[in-house]
Structure formats: structure tokens, C-alpha cells
Design an enzyme around this catalytic site. Sequence first.
Site, PDB file in Angstrom:
ATOM      1  N   ASN A 152       0.785  -1.239   0.000  1.00 39.04           N
ATOM      2  CA  ASN A 152       0.000   0.000   0.000  1.00 39.04           C
ATOM      3  C   ASN A 152       0.815   1.287   0.000  1.00 39.04           C
ATOM      4  O   ASN A 152       0.297   2.325  -0.394  1.00 39.04           O
ATOM      5  CB  ASN A 152      -1.029  -0.009   1.141  1.00 39.04           C
ATOM      6  CG  ASN A 152      -0.421  -0.126   2.501  1.00 39.04           C
ATOM      7  OD1 ASN A 152       0.678  -0.659   2.644  1.00 39.04           O
ATOM      8  ND2 ASN A 152      -1.103   0.371   3.508  1.00 39.04           N
ATOM      9  N   GLY A 227       3.108  -5.425   7.213  1.00 42.23           N
ATOM     10  CA  GLY A 227       2.156  -6.170   6.395  1.00 42.23           C
ATOM     11  C   GLY A 227       0.995  -6.645   7.238  1.00 42.23           C
ATOM     12  O   GLY A 227       0.649  -6.021   8.252  1.00 42.23           O
ATOM     13  N   SER A 228       0.403  -7.759   6.837  1.00 41.64           N
ATOM     14  CA  SER A 228      -0.831  -8.205   7.481  1.00 41.64           C
ATOM     15  C   SER A 228      -0.565  -8.949   8.792  1.00 41.64           C
ATOM     16  O   SER A 228       0.529  -9.484   9.020  1.00 41.64           O
ATOM     17  CB  SER A 228      -1.628  -9.082   6.520  1.00 41.64           C
ATOM     18  OG  SER A 228      -0.894 -10.242   6.237  1.00 41.64           O
ATOM     19  N   GLU A 247       4.990  -4.247  12.063  1.00 40.96           N
ATOM     20  CA  GLU A 247       4.073  -3.115  11.850  1.00 40.96           C
ATOM     21  C   GLU A 247       2.888  -3.688  11.080  1.00 40.96           C
ATOM     22  O   GLU A 247       2.983  -3.912   9.868  1.00 40.96           O
ATOM     23  CB  GLU A 247       4.752  -2.024  11.016  1.00 40.96           C
ATOM     24  CG  GLU A 247       5.959  -1.379  11.675  1.00 40.96           C
ATOM     25  CD  GLU A 247       5.586  -0.417  12.784  1.00 40.96           C
ATOM     26  OE1 GLU A 247       4.422   0.016  12.835  1.00 40.96           O
ATOM     27  OE2 GLU A 247       6.456  -0.116  13.620  1.00 40.96           O
ATOM     28  N   LEU A 248       1.776  -3.923  11.785  1.00 43.51           N
ATOM     29  CA  LEU A 248       0.686  -4.692  11.167  1.00 43.51           C
ATOM     30  C   LEU A 248      -0.584  -3.847  11.026  1.00 43.51           C
ATOM     31  O   LEU A 248      -0.548  -2.633  11.058  1.00 43.51           O
ATOM     32  CB  LEU A 248       0.445  -5.966  11.981  1.00 43.51           C
ATOM     33  CG  LEU A 248       1.719  -6.790  12.265  1.00 43.51           C
ATOM     34  CD1 LEU A 248       1.403  -7.997  13.127  1.00 43.51           C
ATOM     35  CD2 LEU A 248       2.412  -7.204  10.976  1.00 43.51           C
ATOM     36  N   CYS A 282      -3.096   1.334   6.989  1.00 49.07           N
ATOM     37  CA  CYS A 282      -3.259   0.668   8.289  1.00 49.07           C
ATOM     38  C   CYS A 282      -3.914   1.599   9.307  1.00 49.07           C
ATOM     39  O   CYS A 282      -4.438   1.129  10.313  1.00 49.07           O
ATOM     40  CB  CYS A 282      -1.913   0.186   8.790  1.00 49.07           C
ATOM     41  SG  CYS A 282      -0.654   1.459   8.704  1.00 49.07           S
ATOM     42  N   GLU A 376     -10.022  -5.882   9.998  1.00 52.83           N
ATOM     43  CA  GLU A 376      -9.472  -4.760   9.233  1.00 52.83           C
ATOM     44  C   GLU A 376     -10.123  -4.759   7.848  1.00 52.83           C
ATOM     45  O   GLU A 376      -9.924  -5.688   7.062  1.00 52.83           O
ATOM     46  CB  GLU A 376      -7.956  -4.922   9.091  1.00 52.83           C
ATOM     47  CG  GLU A 376      -7.322  -3.782   8.327  1.00 52.83           C
ATOM     48  CD  GLU A 376      -5.813  -3.938   8.161  1.00 52.83           C
ATOM     49  OE1 GLU A 376      -5.342  -5.060   7.910  1.00 52.83           O
ATOM     50  OE2 GLU A 376      -5.120  -2.912   8.271  1.00 52.83           O
TER      51      GLU A 376
HETATM   52  N1  LIG Z   1       1.453  -0.783  10.724  1.00 54.29           N
HETATM   53  C1  LIG Z   1       1.946  -0.314   9.606  1.00 54.29           C
HETATM   54  O1  LIG Z   1       2.853   0.514   9.598  1.00 54.29           O
HETATM   55  C2  LIG Z   1       1.388  -0.760   8.282  1.00 54.29           C
HETATM   56  C3  LIG Z   1       1.603   0.026   7.160  1.00 54.29           C
HETATM   57  C4  LIG Z   1       1.074  -0.392   5.943  1.00 54.29           C
HETATM   58  C5  LIG Z   1       0.390  -1.582   5.836  1.00 54.29           C
HETATM   59  N2  LIG Z   1       0.191  -2.345   6.930  1.00 54.29           N
HETATM   60  C6  LIG Z   1      -0.597  -3.564   6.825  1.00 54.29           C
HETATM   61  O2  LIG Z   1      -0.216  -4.321   5.673  1.00 54.29           O
HETATM   62  C7  LIG Z   1      -1.325  -5.098   5.227  1.00 54.29           C
HETATM   63  C8  LIG Z   1      -1.507  -4.975   3.736  1.00 54.29           C
HETATM   64  O3  LIG Z   1      -0.357  -5.339   3.056  1.00 54.29           O
HETATM   65  P1  LIG Z   1      -0.182  -6.707   2.250  1.00 54.29           P
HETATM   66  O4  LIG Z   1      -1.508  -7.202   1.805  1.00 54.29           O
HETATM   67  O5  LIG Z   1       0.888  -6.466   1.241  1.00 54.29           O
HETATM   68  O6  LIG Z   1       0.352  -7.647   3.424  1.00 54.29           O
HETATM   69  P2  LIG Z   1       0.906  -9.142   3.345  1.00 54.29           P
HETATM   70  O7  LIG Z   1       1.091  -9.589   4.736  1.00 54.29           O
HETATM   71  O8  LIG Z   1       0.096  -9.977   2.440  1.00 54.29           O
HETATM   72  O9  LIG Z   1       2.325  -8.991   2.626  1.00 54.29           O
HETATM   73  C9  LIG Z   1       3.337  -8.196   3.178  1.00 54.29           C
HETATM   74  C10 LIG Z   1       4.681  -8.679   2.681  1.00 54.29           C
HETATM   75  O10 LIG Z   1       4.954  -9.979   3.221  1.00 54.29           O
HETATM   76  C11 LIG Z   1       5.366 -10.867   2.181  1.00 54.29           C
HETATM   77  N3  LIG Z   1       4.989 -12.217   2.599  1.00 54.29           N
HETATM   78  C12 LIG Z   1       3.768 -12.816   2.487  1.00 54.29           C
HETATM   79  N4  LIG Z   1       3.806 -14.057   3.037  1.00 54.29           N
HETATM   80  C13 LIG Z   1       5.060 -14.219   3.525  1.00 54.29           C
HETATM   81  C14 LIG Z   1       5.703 -15.267   4.250  1.00 54.29           C
HETATM   82  N5  LIG Z   1       5.062 -16.399   4.567  1.00 54.29           N
HETATM   83  N6  LIG Z   1       6.984 -15.109   4.628  1.00 54.29           N
HETATM   84  C15 LIG Z   1       7.647 -13.965   4.338  1.00 54.29           C
HETATM   85  N7  LIG Z   1       7.107 -12.945   3.642  1.00 54.29           N
HETATM   86  C16 LIG Z   1       5.817 -13.058   3.255  1.00 54.29           C
HETATM   87  C17 LIG Z   1       4.640 -10.319   0.965  1.00 54.29           C
HETATM   88  O11 LIG Z   1       5.246 -10.779  -0.227  1.00 54.29           O
HETATM   89  C18 LIG Z   1       4.777  -8.827   1.161  1.00 54.29           C
HETATM   90  O12 LIG Z   1       6.049  -8.383   0.733  1.00 54.29           O
HETATM   91  C19 LIG Z   1      -2.526  -4.560   5.998  1.00 54.29           C
HETATM   92  O13 LIG Z   1      -2.850  -5.440   7.044  1.00 54.29           O
HETATM   93  C20 LIG Z   1      -2.029  -3.240   6.554  1.00 54.29           C
HETATM   94  O14 LIG Z   1      -2.685  -2.796   7.706  1.00 54.29           O
HETATM   95  C21 LIG Z   1       0.664  -1.962   8.157  1.00 54.29           C
END
Ligand SMILES: NC(=O)c1ccc[n+]([C@@H]2O[C@H](COP(=O)([O-])OP(=O)(O)OC[C@H]3O[C@@H](n4cnc5c(N)ncnc54)[C@H](O)[C@@H]3O)[C@@H](O)[C@H]2O)c1
Length: 476
Positions: A152, A227-228, A247-248, A282, A376
Amino acid sequence: MSTFPFWVAGKPVTSGETVVVRHSFDGSEAGSHHVPSTSDTETAVQAAHDAQEEFATLPAHVRAGALDHVSRVLGERSEELARLITAESGKPLKWARGEVGRAASTFRWAAEEARRFSGDLQRLDTDPGGTGRLALVRRVPKGPVLGITPFNFPLNLVAHKVAPAIAVGAPIVLKPAPATPLTALLLGEILAETDLPAGSWSILPVSNEESAKLVSDPRLPVVSFTGSVPVGWGIRDSVPRKHVALELGGNAAVLVCPDWTDLDFAAQRIATFAMYQAGQSCISVQRVYAHADVYDELQAKVLEQVRALGTGNPRTDGVDVGPLINTDAASRVESWITAAVEAGGELLTGGKRDGATVEPTVLANVPEDASVMADEVFGPVVSITRVDSVEDGVRRINDSRFGLQAGVFTRDLPTAFDVSAKLRVGGVLVGDVPSFRADQMPYGGVKDSGVGREGPASAMADFTEERVTVLTGLTL
Ligand SMILES: NC(=O)c1ccc[n+]([C@@H]2O[C@H](COP(=O)([O-])OP(=O)(O)OC[C@H]3O[C@@H](n4cnc5c(N)ncnc54)[C@H](O)[C@@H]3O)[C@@H](O)[C@H]2O)c1
């Protein structure tokens, strides 16, 4: 359309295999990139391991100078970068331009922090056993960092991994999101103009499976993940002996107190930051708790503001709300809206989907256990709920498995202090929505929303540990 190389130990690398990245709005090609082989990944990780000492001992002014260079060039190439962010993420241009500005600021702040990052001197003769002894406490990198980023914010969240790692002299292997890897690869061009040591940085657009292997690689002892929730906590559980910062996600809430009179302002902020980036932030406003004294007027004003937002092609200037990252994400959001209405919530506006685009949607009085409240949403959906007291609002905000940031609209100082003391979140915005982050401040969450804090200064502390040198036989 460009085909981007990936980066191994600061050098551009191409391979036989390429992947096309598509625009979520109309499926057009945003660009493509070469895919690293297993041996490219191995070379990058070993180079990070081998570069540790050279990078950690590089003079701070050299690291700061490199960061300043990146910041400056991000500014010079901002339109090109913004258009690439829009192309691969579907983010409206005006928000993409804002993201480039934020990333330039992140690199600039990291440069400033690199210049003042230092240690501590402690006299030890405060106990008899320490007579004549002085401790020099330095902060040294814990080791090479694996940075993993989401789709994002394809540039700014990459900046939040790369810039603090460079600032402390920790080699970094960056793994960008599969949906939006091109901007990170373009950043590689700018990093390559610096004289940072070979091995100090690599950018590898690998699959989730390859990313998981990087997580378990002992040569990368620090994992900084954004990420998530399930992926993040899964990573932390899989490597309990590593240092893992998370940071989720969240379901950020706003409380509008009865003393707040400027409901136009509150409504404008709520509408804008519930819908910006189509809710894919997020800290998007997802839940609004409004005191009964202001509820009706606030609801009417939020509706008016949301209906005024421009939706459509994110490449068109003036568009506020574009598509979600893909059609699957949009279908999920649509089904959550339907479920909220079936559970008794009122649909005040929006609710329809066209491909990857979901109409900006406002719901009212949705049961707390519906997904649009409890999980979320990550879509352009906000739910407004009437509460009878400030205490009830605080209780409902806290009754969540997430805790990233929250906003409270009040001008009453005791209420502001009381509420921000009671909210179990990483940050509280008084007089505003929670969708604010500045590089000078620590940023991060509690509960399911993560562990650790970002922002250059916080991440630099996180990527390093204290090392003590005790000098003896001194006259103090
Ligand atoms: N707290 C924060 O600062 C913040 C900021 C932005 C986004 N987010 C969160 O990110 C999420 C959205 O992003 P997304 O859909 O790209 O998240 P995601 O968890 O699907 O992917 C994030 C990253 O992890 C990698 N990944 C996925 N599975 C993996 C594994 N098993 N092992 C290692 N790496 C792996 C992906 O390729 C990607 O680069 C939302 O939940 C959002 O709230 C949090």
C-alpha cells in the site's frame, strides 16, 4: 514500459525470467521486472553478511551523505516516481505525490539522525568496585536486516526499512510486495548513485515462498516486517530467536466528544481519511464513535463529504478514491458490507462494486462483531456508531484485538489526557483522525497490530544493540 532489474549487492541484475505488473484499475501494464534466481538471492544474503564490518565502521558522514543524496533525488524525480506508484498500486496521483514527499523526508530525517546517533559515557565509580573505571556505551548493528514491505505504500514503507538501516550501517536485504515491486526497484537506481559499500543493500522481488526462506536464514538476524497480521505473527513465531519488529494492521477508531463544535472539520477529516487510498492504509478511519449530542449532525456532514469525493481513474488529477489493489480484495470488501447490512447495520451511501473499485461506503450502527467493525476492512468503508458517553466510546475503541492509533475530537484538556491515557493503542491524535504519521515520532501498535516502533530514530534504536567498553585505571 520499463523492465526493471533487481539489485544484488548494489548492482543491477537481469535474469531470464520476467514478471509483468498490472494496473488494478484497467489491467494495463505498469511495467515488468526480472525475477531473482535462488543463486542471486544467495549472493545477496552472503554479500550482506560479508559487508557487516565494513558498513558498520563507515564514517557517519558518508552514510548521512548517501541518505541526503537519496532524499534530494527523490525530490528531483518525484513526478516519475509518483506516476509509477499510481501505475502499480492504483493510488490516486495526488496521494502518490504525497508519498514521494514523505519518503524524501524519511531519508532526510535518517540522515540527520545518522549525524547525531552516538553512544553514552558512564562513570562507574559510583560503586566502590568501579573506582577508576569508565564505560563507553556504543550502539552497534545487531546484524544485517531483512526488510519486508506491503503493497500500500510501495515507496515510503520501503524508505522506513532502508533509510534507518543505512543510517546505522546495517546491511539490508529488501523484499518488496509482489503487487508493487517496481517503485522499490526504481529506488535502487538512486541508491546505486551513492558510494555505499557493495553488499550493504540488495532489493529482491522474490515470491512469498522465497521470502519465507529469507526469514529463516541465520545470516539475517533482524527482520523488520510491515504487512498483514497473520503473516507478521506467523513470521515472528517461526523465528523466536531472531529480532522481529512487526508493523501490522488495525481497525482505527475516532471518538467525537460532546464538546467538539467544529463538526465540519471533523466530518471532512473523517471522510478524507476513511476513503484515502480507498481505505488501504493501516490507519484509515474505520470506526467512528460519536456522542449522542453530536451524532446526527456529524453523520449528515460525513455523508455530504463522502458523496463529494471524486472517484474513478487514479491517473486523473483530482480523483480522490481509486480502485483497490485487485478484484479479489474488492469482492471481499463488498461481501463484508453485505454482511454488515444483513446483521442490522444501515447502509447510508455506497456499497456497490465495479471490478476492483468499491464505492465510498458509509454504514451506521453496525453490530460490533460484524467484520467491518471487528476486522481490518482495508477498503473505502467507514461505520458510524452513536455512543452515550465518552467512557462508552473509550470502552468500544479498546474492545478490539487491534491497537495502532486512535483519534479523539475534544478541546477539553482533562478529557484529552484521560482518554489518551486509557486508550490501548500505540498513538492517540487529539483534535484529529488517527491517520497521521510523522517521521520524528515513534510509530507502531500494540496487541495484534504489532510490536516495536518505526520512524528513523526508533528503527535505528531497534536495529542496534548496546556494546560496552570498560576503561580502567583512570582518574575520573
Ligand atoms: N502498521 C503499519 O505501519 C502498516 C503500514 C502499511 C500496511 N500495513 C498492513 O499491511 C497489510 C496490507 O499489506 P499486504 O496485503 O501487502 O500484506 P501481506 O502480509 O500480504 O504482505 C506483506 C509482505 O509480506 C510478504 N509475505 C507474504 N507471506 C510471507 C511469508 N510467509 N513469509 C515472508 N514474507 C511473506 C509479501 O510478499 C509482502 O512483501 C494490511 O494489514 C495493513 O494494515 C501496516
